[in-house]
Design an enzyme around this catalytic site. Structure first.
Site, PDB file in Angstrom:
ATOM      1  N   ASP A  44       0.767  -1.081   0.050  1.00  0.00           N
ATOM      2  CA  ASP A  44       0.003  -0.126  -0.038  1.00  0.00           C
ATOM      3  C   ASP A  44       0.913   1.243  -0.144  1.00  0.00           C
ATOM      4  OD1 ASP A  44       0.858  -0.205   2.601  1.00  0.00           O
ATOM      5  OD2 ASP A  44      -1.223   0.005   3.463  1.00  0.00           O
ATOM      6  N   SER A  45       2.139   1.067  -0.023  1.00  0.00           N
ATOM      7  CA  SER A  45       2.963   2.186  -0.393  1.00  0.00           C
ATOM      8  C   SER A  45       2.951   2.774  -1.593  1.00  0.00           C
ATOM      9  CB  SER A  45       4.578   1.647  -0.376  1.00  0.00           C
ATOM     10  OG  SER A  45       4.643   0.575  -1.050  1.00  0.00           O
ATOM     11  N   ASP A  83      -1.177  -6.287  -0.462  1.00  0.00           N
ATOM     12  CA  ASP A  83      -1.550  -5.451   0.823  1.00  0.00           C
ATOM     13  C   ASP A  83      -2.914  -5.432   1.162  1.00  0.00           C
ATOM     14  OD1 ASP A  83       0.665  -5.175   2.649  1.00  0.00           O
ATOM     15  OD2 ASP A  83       1.152  -3.220   1.852  1.00  0.00           O
ATOM     16  N   LYS A 113      -1.183  -9.349   2.697  1.00  0.00           N
ATOM     17  CA  LYS A 113      -0.289  -8.959   3.796  1.00  0.00           C
ATOM     18  C   LYS A 113      -1.349  -7.846   4.649  1.00  0.00           C
ATOM     19  CE  LYS A 113       3.249  -6.213   3.760  1.00  0.00           C
ATOM     20  NZ  LYS A 113       2.789  -4.912   4.585  1.00  0.00           N
ATOM     21  N   GLU A 115      -1.232  -5.668   8.498  1.00  0.00           N
ATOM     22  CA  GLU A 115      -0.347  -5.037   9.553  1.00  0.00           C
ATOM     23  C   GLU A 115      -0.908  -5.136  10.936  1.00  0.00           C
ATOM     24  OE1 GLU A 115       0.186  -0.678   8.592  1.00  0.00           O
ATOM     25  OE2 GLU A 115       1.090  -0.945   6.819  1.00  0.00           O
ATOM     26  N   GLU A 182       9.484  -4.320  10.089  1.00  0.00           N
ATOM     27  CA  GLU A 182       9.942  -2.834   9.862  1.00  0.00           C
ATOM     28  C   GLU A 182      10.229  -1.889  10.721  1.00  0.00           C
ATOM     29  OE1 GLU A 182       7.230  -1.082   6.863  1.00  0.00           O
ATOM     30  OE2 GLU A 182       8.159   0.747   6.885  1.00  0.00           O
TER      31      GLU A 182
HETATM   32  O1  KIV Z   1       3.811  -1.090   1.574  1.00  0.00           O
HETATM   33  C1  KIV Z   1       4.746  -1.339   1.585  1.00  0.00           C
HETATM   34  O2  KIV Z   1       5.310  -1.275   0.307  1.00  0.00           O
HETATM   35  C2  KIV Z   1       5.267  -2.289   2.574  1.00  0.00           C
HETATM   36  C3  KIV Z   1       6.797  -2.464   2.692  1.00  0.00           C
HETATM   37  C4  KIV Z   1       7.305  -1.195   3.008  1.00  0.00           C
HETATM   38  C5  KIV Z   1       7.064  -3.733   3.687  1.00  0.00           C
HETATM   39  O3  KIV Z   1       4.645  -2.657   3.370  1.00  0.00           O
END
Ligand code: KIV
Length: 275
Positions: A44-45, A83, A113, A115, A182
């Site tokens: 989600d970056s 994510d 994924k 968090e 992280e």
């Molecule tokens: O969103 C993302 O790119 C991430 C990584 C930084 C692990 O969660």
């Protein structure tokens, strides 16, 4: 050979390092896949590096599905992890299950994924029970940036380090096949790695983890809004792109481009008829 959750398990058993990079589109995913990366994370970056937000809070399920599906089409062998965006799983176990299912069905993810630690274990368990592999993410979890009061390294005092270890063990117990760690001191991440049987994927967590992940725009020098300390720049693609853009602008303005080699020919008899 297609990378799967089994690849991750075996890598941990054999002590082989795992490689992961983020990607958000088809052609980048294809290049990474051809390079032999174990896993591509549609992070989600993308909120930061693709959509230009200050943080990941505004990223939607539709954003993740749209970019995830593009990456999945480009990744033949890499394990594609998508994510779960902010508030797509925190609200309830039911929401988590429905949204994880959408990332699999519509985004064609191999895994999802999310968090968090102990607090999201019911969600992890339910998703895993539905046959969807889950990668957990602990430490400096960007979706909690407002609760942390900024991008701050986590696990620096005894209580925080113990909580991280507890979170790591809890997500493993809930069924996660891997955990991203992280923004955590190297020594803490190394102890977590030693005490887990699932692989840890570090980002800003030192080289004691079982694998590493980076945001690809960071490692290629394509994103300059901010660069965390843990980023290593493997190429200055941003500079190369800017030079190419500048040369293009110059050549279009001066008439150098397009030249004969970029043009299509037509018989003169056709042209004569146009006057
Ligand atoms: O969103 C993302 O790119 C991430 C990584 C930084 C692990 O969660």
């Amino acid at each position: 050979m297609k990378n799967t959750v089994i690849t991750f398990r075996q890598a941990k058993e054999k002590g082989e390092k795992l490689t992961m990079l983020t990607a958000y589109d088809y052609s980048t995913a294809k290049l990474m896949d051809e390079s032999g990366i174990n896993s591509i994370l549609v992070g989600d970056s993308l909120g930061n590096v693709i959509l230009g937000y200050e943080d990941t809070i505004s990223v939607t399920m539709e954003d993740m599905i749209h970019h995830g599906a593009a990456v999945s089409r480009g990744a033949e062998n890499a394990l594609v992890i998508i994510d779960m965006p902010f508030m797509s799983y925190q609200t309830s176990v039911y929401d988590a299950l429905v949204n994880a299912g959408r990332l699999m069905k519509e985004g064609r993810a191999d895994a999802v994924k999310l968090e968090g630690g102990t607090e999201v274990c019911p969600q992890i368990k339910a998703i895993v029970d539905a046959g969807i592999p889950v990668c957990a993410h602990i430490g400096l979890t960007p979706q909690s940036i407002n609760a942390f009061g900024g991008f701050k390294v986590q696990g620096k005092n005894e209580a925080a380090a113990k909580k991280l270890l507890e979170d790591a063990k809890a997500v493993e117990q809930a069924g996660a096949f891997a955990v991203v760690v992280e923004g955590v001191p190297k020594k803490v991440a190394t102890i977590i790695t030693e005490q887990l049987s699932i692989p840890t994927i570090g980002i800003g967590a030192g080289n004691g983890c079982d694998g590493q992940v980076l945001v690809y725009q960071d490692m290629l020098g394509m994103f300059s809004d901010f660069t965390p300390k843990f980023v290593k720049r493997y190429a200055d693609i941003g500079d190369i792109m800017k030079l190419a853009f500048e040369t293009y602008i110059e050549e279009v303005k001066s008439g150098v481009f397009p030249s004969e080699q970029h043009e299509y020919a037509v018989d003169d008899s056709v042209i004569e008829k146009l006057y």
